[in-house]
Motif scaffolding. Structure first.
Motif, short mmCIF file in Angstrom:
data_model
loop_
_atom_site.label_atom_id
_atom_site.label_comp_id
_atom_site.label_asym_id
_atom_site.label_seq_id
_atom_site.Cartn_x
_atom_site.Cartn_y
_atom_site.Cartn_z
N CYS A 1 36.83 18.24 99.11
CA CYS A 1 35.43 18.61 98.98
C CYS A 1 34.70 18.29 100.28
O CYS A 1 35.01 17.29 100.94
CB CYS A 1 34.79 17.87 97.80
SG CYS A 1 33.03 18.20 97.57
N GLN A 2 33.75 19.14 100.65
CA GLN A 2 32.97 18.93 101.86
C GLN A 2 31.52 19.28 101.56
O GLN A 2 31.23 20.37 101.08
CB GLN A 2 33.49 19.80 102.99
CG GLN A 2 32.68 19.71 104.27
CD GLN A 2 32.92 18.40 105.01
OE1 GLN A 2 34.03 18.08 105.36
NE2 GLN A 2 31.86 17.64 105.23
N ALA A 3 30.60 18.35 101.82
CA ALA A 3 29.18 18.63 101.66
C ALA A 3 28.68 19.38 102.90
O ALA A 3 28.98 18.98 104.03
CB ALA A 3 28.40 17.33 101.48
N LEU A 4 27.93 20.46 102.68
CA LEU A 4 27.41 21.27 103.78
C LEU A 4 25.93 21.54 103.55
O LEU A 4 25.49 21.69 102.41
CB LEU A 4 28.15 22.60 103.89
CG LEU A 4 29.66 22.57 104.13
CD1 LEU A 4 30.23 23.97 104.05
CD2 LEU A 4 29.97 21.95 105.48
N SER A 5 25.19 21.64 104.64
CA SER A 5 23.76 21.93 104.50
C SER A 5 23.54 23.40 104.17
O SER A 5 22.58 23.75 103.50
CB SER A 5 23.03 21.57 105.81
OG SER A 5 23.59 22.28 106.90
N SER A 6 24.43 24.26 104.65
CA SER A 6 24.32 25.69 104.36
C SER A 6 25.69 26.32 104.56
O SER A 6 26.63 25.69 105.04
CB SER A 6 23.30 26.36 105.29
OG SER A 6 23.71 26.26 106.64
N LEU A 7 25.79 27.59 104.19
CA LEU A 7 27.05 28.30 104.26
C LEU A 7 26.82 29.63 104.96
O LEU A 7 25.83 30.30 104.68
CB LEU A 7 27.60 28.55 102.85
CG LEU A 7 29.07 28.90 102.71
CD1 LEU A 7 29.95 27.73 103.12
CD2 LEU A 7 29.38 29.29 101.27
N PRO A 8 27.72 30.03 105.89
CA PRO A 8 27.56 31.35 106.51
C PRO A 8 27.58 32.45 105.45
O PRO A 8 28.33 32.37 104.48
CB PRO A 8 28.80 31.46 107.42
CG PRO A 8 29.26 30.05 107.63
CD PRO A 8 28.89 29.31 106.38
N LYS A 9 26.77 33.47 105.63
CA LYS A 9 26.66 34.51 104.61
C LYS A 9 27.88 35.43 104.57
O LYS A 9 28.33 35.83 103.52
CB LYS A 9 25.39 35.34 104.85
CG LYS A 9 24.11 34.58 104.53
CD LYS A 9 22.90 35.49 104.68
CE LYS A 9 21.61 34.75 104.31
NZ LYS A 9 20.42 35.63 104.44
N ALA A 10 28.40 35.79 105.74
CA ALA A 10 29.44 36.82 105.78
C ALA A 10 30.83 36.26 105.51
O ALA A 10 31.57 36.78 104.68
CB ALA A 10 29.42 37.51 107.14
N SER A 11 31.21 35.20 106.21
CA SER A 11 32.57 34.70 106.10
C SER A 11 32.62 33.25 106.57
O SER A 11 31.69 32.75 107.19
CB SER A 11 33.53 35.55 106.93
OG SER A 11 33.16 35.52 108.30
N ILE A 12 33.73 32.58 106.26
CA ILE A 12 33.93 31.19 106.66
C ILE A 12 35.26 31.09 107.38
O ILE A 12 36.27 31.64 106.92
CB ILE A 12 33.98 30.24 105.44
CG1 ILE A 12 32.79 30.45 104.53
CG2 ILE A 12 34.07 28.79 105.89
CD1 ILE A 12 32.93 29.73 103.20
N ARG A 13 35.29 30.39 108.49
CA ARG A 13 36.54 30.06 109.17
C ARG A 13 36.74 28.56 109.10
O ARG A 13 35.78 27.80 109.04
CB ARG A 13 36.53 30.52 110.62
CG ARG A 13 36.52 32.04 110.79
CD ARG A 13 36.43 32.43 112.26
NE ARG A 13 36.52 33.87 112.46
CZ ARG A 13 35.51 34.72 112.34
NH1 ARG A 13 34.31 34.26 112.01
NH2 ARG A 13 35.68 36.01 112.53
N ALA A 14 37.99 28.15 109.11
CA ALA A 14 38.26 26.71 109.08
C ALA A 14 37.58 26.02 110.25
O ALA A 14 37.08 24.89 110.12
CB ALA A 14 39.77 26.47 109.11
N SER A 15 37.53 26.72 111.39
CA SER A 15 36.92 26.11 112.59
C SER A 15 35.41 25.93 112.44
O SER A 15 34.80 25.19 113.20
CB SER A 15 37.21 26.99 113.81
OG SER A 15 36.74 28.31 113.61
#
Length: 693
Positions: A253-267
């Motif tokens: 699990c990872q807490a994030l402030s926001s998430l990219p809308k289009a896609s996510i990369r591990a980097s």
């Protein structure tokens, strides 16, 4: 409820025998294994009311053994030729969907990859391979076979001959696949919560708890890398969680402030356990949103006469929404038994069943995929052709090219949206494979058609070259930095900035070409041509069109492998950079023809050849890449001649020197890799020479 057994035929006689593949029968071991599997299936599941089999003898003989054990009349086994010839999972699905609803349990005997692919598609939690003789039992909580669809099945158990015991006639152990603690049910029709509660209160007083809500987005890569590792990635603000597919157990699990809308990369993710785990699984692929799940949970406590809670019921209302905005609702009633009140749990379970509720033990993820008609593993770029030896070469070529053009089409949107670099990579590989197929399997189309097809495929390679080259350089940023002394690594950054600028321009140019009328016409022209029925080709314009694909492949493989061996021996005697390049091209041609036609020849030997060929290609490819990188870096170094950019120019020069050392290492490794490959194809070792045509 409907129950479907999928049985892969037991072990057959060797492919090396001089008989057509379709005529192969069961071996002695296959006969024994079939009896073991039949006895085991008989001991653990309902009796099939209908048996269906491929017409191939090895499948029908397996069915006959099962029929003897089940005391099913052999003359009632239905046979279908398409269960042998077709590998598309729609073949088996459509066969099942047309079954008479008076039948509750059916058993299908077939071949791989149809058996494995069908089982994986129908029951998403089933991830086992299906070796010869394997049996999987899948249940569908439907009233009609017509309602059977990908993702709607639950694999109840699976077993195969590899798990035999030592006694003479063992019952193979069963791999149980579903052991639900919480019992889940779906209403057969529309669900009225108020009426449902009123009816249930006739037996148990109900106490309601506060409702909870969840909004979850599910992700996976375009090629389903998480799914194939039995994982799901879920975003629920503010956490990104990696879960097991089968039991939804959280891994990381990872807490994030926001998430990219289009896609996510591990980097894109902060350093940590989730970053590391995803990087190992998805590599450079982007994670794309599959669907959103909006859920409401209402928990009811069912009380006994002493006002004690004996059961918890959770009424779940879900709405699944795919990336295109289409939505599907789903309601579930989850029964959570409490320790010491098993009789009450059984009572409520029977009450639900009597009211038409359908047991639904599949994970919510699988139910969502089925509801939205999303088929896992709908995409693969790797050719897996299962060609019949006597198949006309033109029909085989059309089948191969249809697959490769479909791969190109599937990657267009990912290129245009710049989701990740693998979309362009797969597009280019498919176009190169198609061009190689046309160039190596000669004489199946008339000359004008062949020439036009080659030209069009070459144009696809040309228009994508620049962007792919820049992608490769940028993907190697970390490697380039590592090749330099620590104090000089910062100096190379302006090169990466320039590469990124050039990539942006190259992407813009490629987008314009992919969206142009000329490209659309090119793709439509060939898709129409390949989908049409083959015309009767005159022998003088297409001399190989009607010849068997195995005869043509055999002749071509002999010639290509001989050319590779000859060129390799010349290189051993006298190193020549240009000849290294020629050998790399010939190895690539040989590899593609093996990918297209390898199924026509003895598999263990073909696999050995491909393994050694791949290792040889690695050396030759690394040498070629080093040459190209040196040339490109030299060109870029000229753009850093200003005094303030000399550090960057010097860093590029250091990189070029390191690449030269790596090229020499490739040359040193060549002899060992080549000799291993040559040994696998010289003389009588060639798998394609052992088949008499």
């Amino acid at each position: 409820m409907k129950t479907l057994y999928i049985v892969r035929h037991a072990k057959a006689v060797s492919r090396h025998l001089p008989i057509p593949d379709i005529e192969r029968t069961l071996s002695e071991r296959g006969q024994r294994d079939a009896h073991v599997m039949a006895e085991s299936a008989y001991a653990h599941g309902p009796v099939p009311e209908l048996m269906l089999s491929s017409s191939a003898p090895r499948a029908f003989e397996t069915a006959r053994v099962f029929a003897q054990v089940y005391q099913y009349p052999v003359d009632r086994i239905r046979t279908y030729t398409n269960l042998y010839h077709d590998t598309d999972t729609d073949t088996l699905l459509q066969l099942v969907q047309r079954l008479d609803d008076a039948v509750s349990t059916a058993m299908v005997f077939g071949h791989n990859p149809l058996c494995s692919d069908s089982a994986h598609g129908l029951a998403p939690t089933f991830r086992h391979a299906m070796p010869a003789g394997a049996v999987v039992c899948i249940q569908f909580y439907v009233s009609s076979w017509a309602e059977v669809a990908p993702g709607r099945g639950v694999a109840m158990w699976f077993h195969d001959p590899k798990h035999k015991l030592s006694n003479p006639m063992p019952v193979a152990p069963i791999h149980a696949l579903q052991t639900p603690i919480t019992l889940s049910f779906q209403p057969a029709s529309s669900f009225d919560a108020e009426r449902f509660a009123n009816d249930l209160q006739a037996f148990y007083p109900i106490r309601t708890e506060s409702k909870t809500h969840r909004q979850v987005t599910y992700f996976d890569t375009f090629d389903w890398r998480l799914y194939n590792q039995s994982l799901t990635l879920q975003w629920e603000t503010p956490h990104l969680r990696l879960h097991a597919l089968s039991d939804n157990c959280q891994h990381d699990c990872q807490a994030l402030s926001s998430l990219p809308k289009a896609s996510i990369r591990a980097s894109d993710l902060p350093a940590g356990a989730l970053h590391q785990r995803l990087e190992r699984v998805i590599d450079i692929r982007a994670l794309l949103p599959l669907f959103d799940c909006t859920s409401q949970y209402a928990t009811w406590r069912l009380l006994n006469s002493n006002d004690k809670t004996v059961i918890r019921l959770v009424i779940e209302h879900h709405t699944f929404t795919n990336a295109q905005g289409s939505s599907c609702p789903l309601t579930r009633v989850c029964l959570k038994p409490l320790k010491g009140y098993a009789q009450d749990a059984e009572h409520v379970q029977q009450w639900l069943l009597a009211r038409g509720f359908i047991p639904s033990h599949a994970p919510l993820y699988a139910l969502a995929l089925a509801a939205l008609a999303i088929t896992p593993n709908h995409y693969t770029a790797k050719p897996q052709f299962q060609l019949a030896p006597d198949m006309p070469a033109e029909a085989a070529m059309r089948s191969m090219l249809r697959f490769l053009f479909r791969v190109m089409r599937q990657n267009e949107a990912g290129i245009l949206n710049d989701l990740d670099t693998e979309f362009l990579h797969d597009f280019r590989v498919a176009s190169r494979r198609a061009r190689s197929a046309v160039g190596q399997i000669k004489g199946v189309f008339d000359q004008p058609t062949t020439l036009r097809l080659k030209q069009d495929l070459a144009s696809l390679g040309t228009m994508t070259n620049r962007l792919r080259d820049l992608d490769v350089y940028l993907l190697r940023q970390a490697d380039y930095r590592a090749k330099l002394p620590a104090d000089d690594r910062a100096a190379i950054e302006p090169l990466f900035d320039l590469l990124k600028r050039d990539r942006k321009q190259a992407l813009h140019r490629l987008k314009r070409k992919l969206q142009a009328k000329a490209y659309a016409e090119l793709m439509t022209r060939w898709e129409t041509f390949l989908s049409a029925e083959p015309a009767e080709s005159a022998a003088e314009t297409a001399p190989n069109a009607a010849r068997s694909i195995r005869k043509i492949a055999q002749k071509r493989l002999v010639k290509l492998s001989g050319r590779v061996v000859k060129t390799g021996h010349l290189l051993l005697a006298n190193e020549d950079d240009e000849r290294f390049h020629e050998l790399r091209i010939d190895c690539k041609k040989l590899r593609y023809v093996l990918e297209f036609t390898g199924s026509l020849f003895p598999q263990p030997e073909v696999a050995t050849v491909i393994r050694h060929l791949r290792k040889l290609q690695d050396v030759l490819g690394n040498f070629h890449d080093g040459c190209v990188q040196q040339e490109t870096l030299t060109t870029y170094a000229e753009q850093f001649q200003a005094a303030e950019a000399q550090a960057t120019q010097q860093a590029i020069g250091q990189l070029i020197d390191v690449l030269e050392q790596e090229k020499q290492a490739c040359k040193a490794a060549f002899a060992k890799r080549f000799n291993a490959f040559a040994a696998s194809v010289e003389g009588k070792n060639q798998p394609w020479k052992r088949i008499k045509t």
